[in-house]
Write a protein that holds these residues in place. Structure first.
Motif, PDB file in Angstrom:
ATOM      1  N   VAL A   1       0.839  -1.205   0.000  1.00 21.70           N
ATOM      2  CA  VAL A   1       0.000   0.000   0.000  1.00 21.70           C
ATOM      3  C   VAL A   1       0.874   1.254   0.000  1.00 21.70           C
ATOM      4  O   VAL A   1       0.623   2.203  -0.752  1.00 21.70           O
ATOM      5  N   GLU A   2       1.927   1.268   0.819  1.00 22.21           N
ATOM      6  CA  GLU A   2       2.835   2.422   0.856  1.00 22.21           C
ATOM      7  C   GLU A   2       3.506   2.636  -0.496  1.00 22.21           C
ATOM      8  O   GLU A   2       3.620   3.769  -0.967  1.00 22.21           O
ATOM      9  N   ARG A   3       3.931   1.547  -1.149  1.00 25.61           N
ATOM     10  CA  ARG A   3       4.576   1.651  -2.463  1.00 25.61           C
ATOM     11  C   ARG A   3       3.613   2.248  -3.483  1.00 25.61           C
ATOM     12  O   ARG A   3       3.966   3.160  -4.244  1.00 25.61           O
ATOM     13  N   LEU A   4       2.382   1.771  -3.509  1.00 26.36           N
ATOM     14  CA  LEU A   4       1.392   2.296  -4.449  1.00 26.36           C
ATOM     15  C   LEU A   4       1.069   3.757  -4.160  1.00 26.36           C
ATOM     16  O   LEU A   4       0.908   4.563  -5.075  1.00 26.36           O
ATOM     17  N   HIS A   5       0.991   4.103  -2.897  1.00 24.74           N
ATOM     18  CA  HIS A   5       0.699   5.481  -2.516  1.00 24.74           C
ATOM     19  C   HIS A   5       1.817   6.418  -2.958  1.00 24.74           C
ATOM     20  O   HIS A   5       1.562   7.483  -3.522  1.00 24.74           O
ATOM     21  N   LYS A   6       3.057   6.016  -2.741  1.00 25.47           N
ATOM     22  CA  LYS A   6       4.197   6.835  -3.176  1.00 25.47           C
ATOM     23  C   LYS A   6       4.188   7.020  -4.684  1.00 25.47           C
ATOM     24  O   LYS A   6       4.448   8.114  -5.191  1.00 25.47           O
ATOM     25  N   GLY A   7       3.877   5.954  -5.433  1.00 24.42           N
ATOM     26  CA  GLY A   7       3.802   6.053  -6.886  1.00 24.42           C
ATOM     27  C   GLY A   7       2.697   6.993  -7.329  1.00 24.42           C
ATOM     28  O   GLY A   7       2.853   7.760  -8.277  1.00 24.42           O
ATOM     29  N   GLN A   8       1.579   6.962  -6.640  1.00 25.65           N
ATOM     30  CA  GLN A   8       0.460   7.849  -6.971  1.00 25.65           C
ATOM     31  C   GLN A   8       0.834   9.306  -6.706  1.00 25.65           C
ATOM     32  O   GLN A   8       0.532  10.185  -7.513  1.00 25.65           O
ATOM     33  N   ILE A   9       1.525   9.560  -5.602  1.00 23.68           N
ATOM     34  CA  ILE A   9       1.964  10.925  -5.284  1.00 23.68           C
ATOM     35  C   ILE A   9       2.918  11.417  -6.364  1.00 23.68           C
ATOM     36  O   ILE A   9       2.810  12.559  -6.818  1.00 23.68           O
ATOM     37  N   ARG A  10       3.839  10.553  -6.808  1.00 28.79           N
ATOM     38  CA  ARG A  10       4.781  10.951  -7.866  1.00 28.79           C
ATOM     39  C   ARG A  10       4.044  11.270  -9.166  1.00 28.79           C
ATOM     40  O   ARG A  10       4.347  12.257  -9.825  1.00 28.79           O
ATOM     41  N   ARG A  11       3.080  10.421  -9.548  1.00 33.57           N
ATOM     42  CA  ARG A  11       2.315  10.669 -10.780  1.00 33.57           C
ATOM     43  C   ARG A  11       1.542  11.976 -10.675  1.00 33.57           C
ATOM     44  O   ARG A  11       1.531  12.776 -11.607  1.00 33.57           O
ATOM     45  N   ASP A  12       0.887  12.207  -9.540  1.00 30.82           N
ATOM     46  CA  ASP A  12       0.125  13.437  -9.349  1.00 30.82           C
ATOM     47  C   ASP A  12       1.036  14.651  -9.415  1.00 30.82           C
ATOM     48  O   ASP A  12       0.683  15.682  -9.983  1.00 30.82           O
ATOM     49  N   SER A  13       2.224  14.534  -8.850  1.00 32.11           N
ATOM     50  CA  SER A  13       3.185  15.630  -8.857  1.00 32.11           C
ATOM     51  C   SER A  13       3.651  15.928 -10.274  1.00 32.11           C
ATOM     52  O   SER A  13       3.754  17.086 -10.677  1.00 32.11           O
ATOM     53  N   ARG A  14       3.939  14.872 -11.046  1.00 34.18           N
ATOM     54  CA  ARG A  14       4.370  15.069 -12.440  1.00 34.18           C
ATOM     55  C   ARG A  14       3.261  15.702 -13.271  1.00 34.18           C
ATOM     56  O   ARG A  14       3.498  16.583 -14.072  1.00 34.18           O
TER      57      ARG A  14
ATOM     58  N   ALA B   1       0.902  17.661 -12.216  1.00 36.68           N
ATOM     59  CA  ALA B   1       0.701  19.038 -11.780  1.00 36.68           C
ATOM     60  C   ALA B   1       1.753  19.968 -12.366  1.00 36.68           C
ATOM     61  O   ALA B   1       1.500  21.164 -12.552  1.00 36.68           O
ATOM     62  N   THR B   2       2.930  19.448 -12.691  1.00 35.83           N
ATOM     63  CA  THR B   2       4.004  20.298 -13.220  1.00 35.83           C
ATOM     64  C   THR B   2       4.168  20.170 -14.723  1.00 35.83           C
ATOM     65  O   THR B   2       4.980  20.860 -15.318  1.00 35.83           O
ATOM     66  N   ASP B   3       3.394  19.298 -15.383  1.00 39.24           N
ATOM     67  CA  ASP B   3       3.501  19.097 -16.823  1.00 39.24           C
ATOM     68  C   ASP B   3       2.607  20.102 -17.557  1.00 39.24           C
ATOM     69  O   ASP B   3       1.389  20.022 -17.468  1.00 39.24           O
ATOM     70  N   PRO B   4       3.178  21.054 -18.282  1.00 44.24           N
ATOM     71  CA  PRO B   4       2.384  22.060 -18.958  1.00 44.24           C
ATOM     72  C   PRO B   4       1.498  21.469 -20.072  1.00 44.24           C
ATOM     73  O   PRO B   4       0.536  22.095 -20.480  1.00 44.24           O
ATOM     74  N   ALA B   5       1.793  20.275 -20.526  1.00 42.87           N
ATOM     75  CA  ALA B   5       0.998  19.659 -21.581  1.00 42.87           C
ATOM     76  C   ALA B   5      -0.262  18.995 -21.047  1.00 42.87           C
ATOM     77  O   ALA B   5      -1.099  18.534 -21.806  1.00 42.87           O
ATOM     78  N   THR B   6      -0.383  18.913 -19.715  1.00 45.19           N
ATOM     79  CA  THR B   6      -1.561  18.261 -19.124  1.00 45.19           C
ATOM     80  C   THR B   6      -2.669  19.304 -18.958  1.00 45.19           C
ATOM     81  O   THR B   6      -2.526  20.242 -18.195  1.00 45.19           O
ATOM     82  N   PRO B   7      -3.777  19.141 -19.702  1.00 49.43           N
ATOM     83  CA  PRO B   7      -4.864  20.112 -19.616  1.00 49.43           C
ATOM     84  C   PRO B   7      -5.461  20.165 -18.218  1.00 49.43           C
ATOM     85  O   PRO B   7      -5.606  19.143 -17.562  1.00 49.43           O
ATOM     86  N   GLY B   8      -5.793  21.376 -17.781  1.00 48.80           N
ATOM     87  CA  GLY B   8      -6.440  21.565 -16.495  1.00 48.80           C
ATOM     88  C   GLY B   8      -5.498  21.516 -15.310  1.00 48.80           C
ATOM     89  O   GLY B   8      -5.925  21.605 -14.173  1.00 48.80           O
ATOM     90  N   LYS B   9      -4.225  21.336 -15.541  1.00 49.33           N
ATOM     91  CA  LYS B   9      -3.252  21.290 -14.454  1.00 49.33           C
ATOM     92  C   LYS B   9      -2.420  22.546 -14.477  1.00 49.33           C
ATOM     93  O   LYS B   9      -2.179  23.137 -15.523  1.00 49.33           O
ATOM     94  N   ALA B  10      -1.938  22.924 -13.305  1.00 48.46           N
ATOM     95  CA  ALA B  10      -1.089  24.103 -13.201  1.00 48.46           C
ATOM     96  C   ALA B  10       0.270  23.811 -13.831  1.00 48.46           C
ATOM     97  O   ALA B  10       0.765  22.694 -13.751  1.00 48.46           O
ATOM     98  N   ALA B  11       0.844  24.816 -14.434  1.00 46.38           N
ATOM     99  CA  ALA B  11       2.160  24.632 -15.058  1.00 46.38           C
ATOM    100  C   ALA B  11       3.254  24.881 -14.073  1.00 46.38           C
ATOM    101  O   ALA B  11       3.131  25.501 -13.101  1.00 46.38           O
TER     102      ALA B  11
END
Length: 99
Positions: A74-87, A89-99
């Motif tokens: 569960v901890e491993r999956l949670h860390k991976g989800q946080i990393r994906r969400d972080s990426r 949020a910082t990806d300008p090509a992702t619509p609706g996300k902050a650059a």
């Protein structure tokens, strides 16, 4: 876990969202009770009240080891989800996300 089943049998699945809980109730003169709850469902694991043998100790150790493995997964999956969400949020090509 591959031993033949001679006593009780049942399959219970608890879908645990963020509000699940677990507890271990320890008593001075009887076996402990391990409880897992989700919503209004509760599953309790216990041994025969006054009969503890080597198999009981083996089962308790296996339960602890498998609970640790579950927590690590569960901890491993949670860390991976946080990393994906972080990426995202910082990806300008992702619509609706902050650059």
């Amino acid at each position: 876990m591959g031993r033949p089943v001679n006593g009780s049998w049942q399959t219970t699945t608890l879908h645990v969202d963020g509000r699940g809980r677990s507890a271990c109730f320890v008593y001075p003169h009887r076996t402990p009770v391990f409880e897992v709850a989700a919503g209004n469902a509760v599953m309790k694991v216990t041994l025969h009240a006054n009969r503890v043998d080597d198999a009981s100790v083996t089962f308790a150790r296996e339960l602890a080891e498998q609970a640790r493995t579950f927590a690590e997964a569960v901890e491993r999956l949670h860390k991976g989800q946080i990393r994906r969400d972080s990426r995202q949020a910082t990806d300008p090509a992702t619509p609706g996300k902050a650059a």
